[in-house]
Structure formats: C-alpha cells, structure tokens
Motif scaffolding. Structure first.
Motif, PDB file in Angstrom:
ATOM      1  N   ASP A 259      -0.062  10.255   5.598  1.00 45.82           N
ATOM      2  CA  ASP A 259       1.262   9.795   5.181  1.00 45.82           C
ATOM      3  C   ASP A 259       1.262   9.730   3.657  1.00 45.82           C
ATOM      4  O   ASP A 259       0.883   8.735   3.054  1.00 45.82           O
ATOM      5  CB  ASP A 259       1.540   8.417   5.796  1.00 45.82           C
ATOM      6  N   THR A 260       1.667  10.833   3.022  1.00 49.34           N
ATOM      7  CA  THR A 260       1.593  10.913   1.558  1.00 49.34           C
ATOM      8  C   THR A 260       2.554   9.936   0.890  1.00 49.34           C
ATOM      9  O   THR A 260       2.256   9.401  -0.177  1.00 49.34           O
ATOM     10  CB  THR A 260       1.905  12.343   1.069  1.00 49.34           C
ATOM     11  N   LYS A 261       3.665   9.687   1.541  1.00 50.81           N
ATOM     12  CA  LYS A 261       4.667   8.790   0.949  1.00 50.81           C
ATOM     13  C   LYS A 261       4.099   7.388   0.756  1.00 50.81           C
ATOM     14  O   LYS A 261       4.307   6.740  -0.272  1.00 50.81           O
ATOM     15  CB  LYS A 261       5.912   8.742   1.849  1.00 50.81           C
ATOM     16  N   ASN A 262       3.363   6.908   1.754  1.00 49.80           N
ATOM     17  CA  ASN A 262       2.818   5.547   1.702  1.00 49.80           C
ATOM     18  C   ASN A 262       1.338   5.495   1.347  1.00 49.80           C
ATOM     19  O   ASN A 262       0.719   4.439   1.384  1.00 49.80           O
ATOM     20  CB  ASN A 262       3.052   4.838   3.043  1.00 49.80           C
ATOM     21  N   ASP A 263       0.770   6.678   0.995  1.00 46.43           N
ATOM     22  CA  ASP A 263      -0.653   6.755   0.643  1.00 46.43           C
ATOM     23  C   ASP A 263      -1.507   6.133   1.741  1.00 46.43           C
ATOM     24  O   ASP A 263      -2.272   5.192   1.527  1.00 46.43           O
ATOM     25  CB  ASP A 263      -0.913   6.053  -0.704  1.00 46.43           C
ATOM     26  N   LYS A 286      -3.340   2.158   1.374  1.00 47.98           N
ATOM     27  CA  LYS A 286      -3.536   1.777  -0.032  1.00 47.98           C
ATOM     28  C   LYS A 286      -3.449   0.259  -0.174  1.00 47.98           C
ATOM     29  O   LYS A 286      -2.497  -0.369   0.283  1.00 47.98           O
ATOM     30  CB  LYS A 286      -2.488   2.438  -0.926  1.00 47.98           C
TER      31      LYS A 286
END
Length: 340
Positions: A259-263, A286
């Motif tokens: 999930d790149t948006k929320n790292d 993160k």
C-alpha cells in the motif's frame, strides 16, 4: 570553532531504532588487503587495475554482488592474500550463505580468480572448505569518521573476546564501508548474513555464543540481509519470541501486498524447524513515532528521512496442524490465541 558532527552520536541521541537496515546481497566478495584504504576502497593504491575494472563492470551490471576489502592483525603486506566468497544459492528456504575460500599468491591474480568463480568455474587455488564464522567490523574511517572512532576500538575488543572465549572457528576482520555508519560500531556476521550495530562487549558476546538475554537484539540488531528491509522488523519480533533457537531455522519471506499511499506492507515469513513448517503474516505500517530525520553520515550535507515500521495484525499458520491463530500487536509477542 564548531564542534565536529558525528552521525552515530546523532542517531543515539534520538534513540533511533536500527532494525530494517541490513543490506540485501546475493554474493559477498571479500578481498584481504593491507591498510590504508581510500574513501572509495577500490581506488586504493594497493588495488590492481584489472580488479578495479572488474569491480566497476560488476557494479554497472547491477548484480547483487558486494565487494569489500578485509584485513586483520595477521594480514601481511605481501602478495599472498585470502579471497572469501559467500553466496546465497537461492534455495527455497535460506539457512546461510555458502562459503568458498581461496589463497591467491598475487594481487594481480585476484580479478582472474573472482571472474572464474562468477563464470561458474572452480579456481584451483580454493582451500579445503573448513567451517568458519567471519565477523566483519567496519573500520573504514576514510569513508566515515564514526567507523574509525567507534569501529577501530570495537574491532580490537571483538578480536580479544573471540580469543578469550576460545572460539577457534571465529575470525574477526576489519572491513571497508558496507553502510550504516550512524550505527557504528557495525558488523556483518557471515555465513548468516545478519547485520548488527551499536555493539558493545556484552551484546557481542551474546551474538557470538547465542546465549544470554535475547532482548539485547532490540538495540543492536540491524536485520537479516536476505530479507527485504521492512520484513526485517517482523523477523526481529520472531527472534524475541523464539529465542536463540531461531538462528537454527531455515527461513523464506515475501511481500504479499503493498500500500504505497499509506507506506504499508502485508508481509510473510515462513520457517522450518524439526517439527514442521510454519508461517507468520503481518501488516508492516509506517511508525510516525519512530521515523526520524537525520544526517545519514558524518559528511552528509542535509538530513534524510529514515522510515521505521511497526508490526500489526500478526497471524500464525501451522502447516502441520492447519490451524490459524491471530496475535494482538505488541512489542514482544504474547502467547498465541486461536481464532474461532
């Protein structure tokens, strides 16, 4: 006059969590070489031109191969030198790197030996493969001041400790830069391929003997280089859960979702021990409370963000019993609670 900046002091000052900083390489090529070393180790005057060319060629090819210079108190400034090659043979479950050791009688021949090995040939100067444990301590002060300031005294301490404990199969080496200067003194433990930092005598004795309080790894363990960096956080949780026995298990890992948006990542670690094969899955998210902005080296001009992850929503799968468990997120994992 301004005080000198030491990146290791800055990291310790903010109590940076060092897990997740072990570098991932398929192959380590370690070449015995006398001091001093230039800031870029393979630009040192001792390095033959054909070896410099080979290192540059391999780096351009983007292969996951790390060349390092090594040196210990027995290193003689003559042509005779050791070349150690540690390789991950890409097995399904990883238990350690495979070592090949060569005694090379001229520095000019080192490049040819390495080239032959990488081409799948067996150079005739290979020695009988005696089992050893090679601990590399970064002392590369011309690359970063902290590696001299903290690495050199620790190298002496580590060498003395291995001798005191009569660990005849352990060799401690000075090594050129392999990253993580702000965690100095920092080390790689081969054939495992695990990285450590902020080491002292007590924690190093526990690592060497695999005894004592496993919780010390919460402060000195940088991660297992065969795992993707975020997954190294999950592995540390499992080490604390299983204790020193964990170091005897064969392990595989993968990132199942990103999930790149929320790292955030969905990660999986599978391991094999005598009574079966088991898997853990967890979210790696993160952690804003642990993420820090620091200068990554003594010579850095500006700060960088170093993202840290927390382990959440751990699930346990037993292939033998086909049971599924859920675990509440925690710094140290509690007993498993069966999911209904």
């Amino acid at each position: 006059m301004m005080d000198k900046f030491f990146c290791a002091d800055a990291s310790k000052c903010v109590e940076e969590d060092i897990i997740g900083s072990g570098s991932n390489y398929q192959t380590y090529i370690l070449i015995e070489c006398c001091l001093p070393w230039e800031s870029e180790a393979f630009n040192s005057k001792q390095i033959s031109q054909n070896l410099k060319d080979l290192v540059e060629e391999v780096e351009r090819s983007k292969q996951k191969i790390r060349f390092l210079l090594i040196n210990n108190d027995r290193t003689k400034c003559s042509n005779q030198r050791k070349v150690l090659i540690y390789e991950n043979k890409e097995q399904e479950l990883f238990g350690g790197y495979e070592k090949h050791e060569f005694n090379v009688d001229s520095f000019d021949k080192v490049a040819g030996v390495v080239k032959s090995y990488l081409a799948g040939e067996v150079p005739d100067c290979e020695t009988k493969n005696k089992q050893t444990r090679d601990i590399l301590v970064c002392t590369h002060g011309s690359h970063d001041m902290c590696c001299a300031r903290y690495g050199n005294p620790f190298y002496a301490q580590a060498t003395a400790l291995a001798s005191e404990l009569e660990l005849n199969d352990v060799r401690v080496w000075r090594a050129s830069h392999f990253g993580g200067h702000r965690f100095a003194p920092t080390a790689i433990d081969l054939p495992d391929g695990r990285y450590y930092g902020n080491l002292d005598r007590a924690s190093f004795q526990s690592i060497l003997t695999r005894t004592g309080d496993i919780e010390c790894l919460n402060k000195v363990y940088r991660g297992w280089g065969i795992l993707p960096n975020p997954i190294q956080v999950l592995e540390r949780e499992l080490i604390v859960l299983y204790g020193w026995d964990w170091f005897n298990y064969k392990v595989a890992s993968k990132i199942l979702d990103l999930d790149t948006k929320n790292d955030a990542f969905l990660a999986e670690i599978t391991f094999k021990k005598a009574d079966g094969t088991y898997t853990y899955r967890a979210d790696l998210v993160k952690d804003e409370t642990k993420t820090v902005r620091l200068k990554g080296s003594c010579g850095a001009k500006q700060e960088s963000e170093f993202v840290k992850y927390s382990v959440e929503n751990i699930h346990f799968y037993s292939k033998k019993e086909e049971l599924k468990f859920a675990i509440s997120p925690s710094v140290s994992l509690p007993k498993l609670v069966e999911t209904v």
